[in-house]
Scaffold this motif. Sequence first.
Motif, PDB file in Angstrom:
ATOM      1  N   ASP A  23      -4.788  -4.867 -13.083  1.00  0.00           N
ATOM      2  CA  ASP A  23      -3.415  -4.348 -13.132  1.00  0.00           C
ATOM      3  C   ASP A  23      -3.241  -3.014 -12.402  1.00  0.00           C
ATOM      4  O   ASP A  23      -2.674  -2.056 -12.933  1.00  0.00           O
ATOM      5  N   VAL A  24      -3.691  -2.956 -11.164  1.00  0.00           N
ATOM      6  CA  VAL A  24      -3.514  -1.770 -10.324  1.00  0.00           C
ATOM      7  C   VAL A  24      -2.083  -1.789  -9.772  1.00  0.00           C
ATOM      8  O   VAL A  24      -1.649  -2.788  -9.195  1.00  0.00           O
ATOM      9  N   ALA A  25      -1.338  -0.697  -9.962  1.00  0.00           N
ATOM     10  CA  ALA A  25       0.049  -0.618  -9.491  1.00  0.00           C
ATOM     11  C   ALA A  25       0.071  -0.427  -7.974  1.00  0.00           C
ATOM     12  O   ALA A  25      -0.610   0.444  -7.445  1.00  0.00           O
ATOM     13  N   VAL A  26       0.865  -1.257  -7.301  1.00  0.00           N
ATOM     14  CA  VAL A  26       1.036  -1.160  -5.848  1.00  0.00           C
ATOM     15  C   VAL A  26       2.535  -1.152  -5.569  1.00  0.00           C
ATOM     16  O   VAL A  26       3.259  -2.051  -5.998  1.00  0.00           O
ATOM     17  N   LEU A  28       5.561  -1.649  -3.102  1.00  0.00           N
ATOM     18  CA  LEU A  28       5.894  -2.343  -1.863  1.00  0.00           C
ATOM     19  C   LEU A  28       6.878  -1.523  -1.046  1.00  0.00           C
ATOM     20  O   LEU A  28       7.458  -0.551  -1.531  1.00  0.00           O
ATOM     21  N   ARG A  29       7.082  -1.930   0.205  1.00  0.00           N
ATOM     22  CA  ARG A  29       7.973  -1.173   1.108  1.00  0.00           C
ATOM     23  C   ARG A  29       9.393  -1.056   0.577  1.00  0.00           C
ATOM     24  O   ARG A  29      10.077  -0.077   0.845  1.00  0.00           O
ATOM     25  N   ASP A  30       9.843  -2.048  -0.187  1.00  0.00           N
ATOM     26  CA  ASP A  30      11.217  -2.007  -0.702  1.00  0.00           C
ATOM     27  C   ASP A  30      11.335  -1.223  -2.009  1.00  0.00           C
ATOM     28  O   ASP A  30      12.383  -1.181  -2.633  1.00  0.00           O
ATOM     29  N   GLY A  31      10.224  -0.604  -2.444  1.00  0.00           N
ATOM     30  CA  GLY A  31      10.245   0.211  -3.642  1.00  0.00           C
ATOM     31  C   GLY A  31       9.838  -0.515  -4.912  1.00  0.00           C
ATOM     32  O   GLY A  31       9.639   0.110  -5.953  1.00  0.00           O
ATOM     33  N   VAL A  32       9.701  -1.824  -4.856  1.00  0.00           N
ATOM     34  CA  VAL A  32       9.292  -2.599  -6.019  1.00  0.00           C
ATOM     35  C   VAL A  32       7.801  -2.357  -6.285  1.00  0.00           C
ATOM     36  O   VAL A  32       7.001  -2.301  -5.356  1.00  0.00           O
ATOM     37  N   THR A  33       7.446  -2.208  -7.546  1.00  0.00           N
ATOM     38  CA  THR A  33       6.046  -2.043  -7.915  1.00  0.00           C
ATOM     39  C   THR A  33       5.533  -3.344  -8.515  1.00  0.00           C
ATOM     40  O   THR A  33       6.165  -3.917  -9.401  1.00  0.00           O
ATOM     41  N   ILE A  34       4.406  -3.812  -7.995  1.00  0.00           N
ATOM     42  CA  ILE A  34       3.746  -4.980  -8.558  1.00  0.00           C
ATOM     43  C   ILE A  34       2.376  -4.538  -9.080  1.00  0.00           C
ATOM     44  O   ILE A  34       1.891  -3.465  -8.726  1.00  0.00           O
ATOM     45  N   HIS A  35       1.786  -5.350  -9.934  1.00  0.00           N
ATOM     46  CA  HIS A  35       0.462  -5.032 -10.477  1.00  0.00           C
ATOM     47  C   HIS A  35      -0.512  -6.109 -10.023  1.00  0.00           C
ATOM     48  O   HIS A  35      -0.247  -7.299 -10.210  1.00  0.00           O
ATOM     49  N   VAL A  36      -1.607  -5.679  -9.430  1.00  0.00           N
ATOM     50  CA  VAL A  36      -2.571  -6.609  -8.855  1.00  0.00           C
ATOM     51  C   VAL A  36      -3.947  -6.397  -9.478  1.00  0.00           C
ATOM     52  O   VAL A  36      -4.241  -5.339 -10.028  1.00  0.00           O
ATOM     53  N   ASP A  37      -4.775  -7.417  -9.397  1.00  0.00           N
ATOM     54  CA  ASP A  37      -6.178  -7.291  -9.777  1.00  0.00           C
ATOM     55  C   ASP A  37      -6.979  -7.122  -8.489  1.00  0.00           C
ATOM     56  O   ASP A  37      -6.735  -7.832  -7.506  1.00  0.00           O
ATOM     57  N   VAL A  38      -7.903  -6.168  -8.483  1.00  0.00           N
ATOM     58  CA  VAL A  38      -8.692  -5.866  -7.293  1.00  0.00           C
ATOM     59  C   VAL A  38     -10.155  -6.191  -7.580  1.00  0.00           C
ATOM     60  O   VAL A  38     -10.711  -5.736  -8.572  1.00  0.00           O
ATOM     61  N   PHE A  39     -10.745  -6.974  -6.710  1.00  0.00           N
ATOM     62  CA  PHE A  39     -12.166  -7.283  -6.759  1.00  0.00           C
ATOM     63  C   PHE A  39     -12.776  -6.707  -5.490  1.00  0.00           C
ATOM     64  O   PHE A  39     -12.339  -7.042  -4.393  1.00  0.00           O
TER      65      PHE A  39
END
Length: 65
Positions: A23-26, A28-39
């Motif tokens: 759940d790393v916050a990223v 996006l260019r349009d300002g929306v924040t998504i949460h991703v898993d990073v391996f």
Amino acid sequence: MEAGFQIAPQFRSVPVDIVFEKDVAVQLRDGVTIHVDVFRPTGADKVPVIVAWSPYGKVRAHLPA
């Protein structure tokens, strides 16, 4: 995950130690924040990125917490 981890017998084992960041916050260019898993492999070497994209969310049924 430690080198040698295997999700199931029919799959190959992980060849190197891997850092799993959930759940790393990223932002996006349009300002929306998504949460991703990073391996990523341990260490500071630059490595290529593999992106798995799905509208159905993140699933990690067999991965260690």
